[in-house]
Enzyme design. Sequence first.
Site, PDB file in Angstrom:
ATOM      1  CD  GLU A  55      -0.669  -5.328  13.649  1.00  0.00           C
ATOM      2  OE1 GLU A  55      -1.238  -5.403  12.742  1.00  0.00           O
ATOM      3  OE2 GLU A  55       0.484  -4.563  14.016  1.00  0.00           O
ATOM      4  CG  HIS A  64     -26.060  12.766  20.595  1.00  0.00           C
ATOM      5  ND1 HIS A  64     -27.245  13.207  21.039  1.00  0.00           N
ATOM      6  CD2 HIS A  64     -25.243  13.510  21.457  1.00  0.00           C
ATOM      7  CE1 HIS A  64     -27.153  14.320  21.975  1.00  0.00           C
ATOM      8  NE2 HIS A  64     -25.826  14.337  22.283  1.00  0.00           N
ATOM      9  N   GLY A 102       6.206  -1.736  14.683  1.00  0.00           N
ATOM     10  CA  GLY A 102       5.540  -0.890  14.026  1.00  0.00           C
ATOM     11  C   GLY A 102       4.720   0.039  14.851  1.00  0.00           C
ATOM     12  CD  GLU A 149      -1.626  -2.186   2.243  1.00  0.00           C
ATOM     13  OE1 GLU A 149      -0.473  -2.698   2.290  1.00  0.00           O
ATOM     14  OE2 GLU A 149      -2.325  -2.657   3.111  1.00  0.00           O
ATOM     15  CE  LYS A 199       0.921  -7.347   5.572  1.00  0.00           C
ATOM     16  NZ  LYS A 199       2.245  -7.100   6.069  1.00  0.00           N
TER      17      LYS A 199
END
Length: 545
Positions: free
Chosen positions: A349, A380, A263, A211, A509
Amino acid sequence: MLNDQSWRNLSQAALSRKDSSIQDLFEAGGRAARFSARLPYRDDNINSEMLFDFSKTLIDDEVMALLLRMAEESGLAARRDAMFTGARINETEGRAVLHTMLRGTPDPTLPKADIAAMEATRSRMAALCEAVRSGAYSGPGGRFTDIINIGIGGSDLGPAMASIALSPFRTGPRTHYLSNVDPAHANWILSEMNPARTLVLIASKTFTTSETMANARIVRNWLLTAVADPAAQMVAISSAADKAGEWGIPPERVFGFGDYIGGRYSVWGPVGLSLMLAVGPERFNQFLAGAAHMDHHFRTTPFAQNLPVLLALSGVWHAQGCGYPTRAVLPYDQRLGRLPAYLQQLEMESNGKRVAMDGSDLPCDSGPVVWGEPGTNGQHAFYQLIHQGTRVIPCEFLVAARGCYPEQQAQHRQLIANCLAQAKALMAGRSLDEARARMAAAGLTGAELERQARHRVFPGNRPSVMLAYHRLTPFTLGMILALYEHRVFVEGVLLGINSFDQWGVELGKELALTLEPMLSGDTRDDGIDGSTQQLVRFMRSESAE
Ligand code: F6P
């Protein structure tokens, strides 16, 4: 690792309290003080405290003792020290876990070369910031007005969330975060910017994430429409300097980090560069200092007063003890609007695993589904279900005593009142008798009164915890994020899992790589299941020119 009996004891404790009342627990007196913990801190020359209140739960003295015993028996203290001192606790990847090293107070036992490298990288980041902010490093159209951070997952969520959270402290360029492979995301972001005045950060630890690379190509082409040398305004945040080099990005604009920075734990280092550019190195250092303050607290405070441990134990009680499958994170702080998304990666994760460190099946449920939205907006929308639905959803509220705008503190009080009211309403509920009295006061009688009253009953006894702090600043944000990181760690240790790998993201993936050429017609689509084949064919025929 905890034995199965510990988990059975916890479930048993939850079962035996299923008809107990949270409100009744307050009758003994002193509960709020006993079932809460405070962490003093000094920020912007003000002495403040962070308060974690978990008294609105069914945790009583006996449950607390049980949970604390589980923490001791899980080997938490040794595991925590192993993390801070660089042991390879990420066993499935053979890596140390040292994001805490980035916060500026590394354990003195860590290799001096690693500490020096980390400090040198932070100095280079600060130098780049000064150059960008002063205009010494600029684009062909002049000083950089905008930064695009291209990254996904941990290379996006941390800085994206934090740059909103700290927006009142922004003194540098505007920041934008491009993550989704959907070209709509790139086009939407780029349409607002001038390529000649935009600095592009490609944030990818591996520099291979499909990506991010696809978006980086779109952005490079966009730069080419206005500038001769796109690489001159690109920065790489990556451990793969060689791959960044292939993009023409010179080593002085590559900011790397070791494989011991996961990460989703990486906002404290080069991945936080966009945040540093926005708020400046000094404010960024305060962000790190807040996290270091929480690290110190986590390492030195007895479990019974330790905020990350208590937050984790309340989580374990609700998820694994009571069996509630989700938890809502509800910041009454609009600037923490992306915190739930950030925590979804951090928590799910990390602890969404069904196999323990030793390869055996977990004896209990894995970490819960984490979700949420800022209050009062959520009130709401989905609070109806939290109050009156059939499922119990433990809620975690966050709220600051002061807003960022002193002149609007009265309106900020309205926000606080809503937050406290929701937690109280969840606990207290409204009985059928109270609902009947209301209907009678409204003039209803008989069967209609009875029918209408039932709709207005709130079962109550719904648990929540509250994290309260003085004001959302870089320092407090650092504390909050480190608090959640350590909570995830503690929960992971109790579950006996590796919170630092993420094998569960791989399969999809890999399959995407095989489906893409089927969609373009470059490979045959036989041999796949009928449903996926039908969808591939539908997409091919519907997308034909
Ligand atoms: O989604 C899996 C993951 O590996 C995350 O853990 C990580 O934060 C993200 O992909 C991005 O990876 P990279 O920084 O290598 O592009």
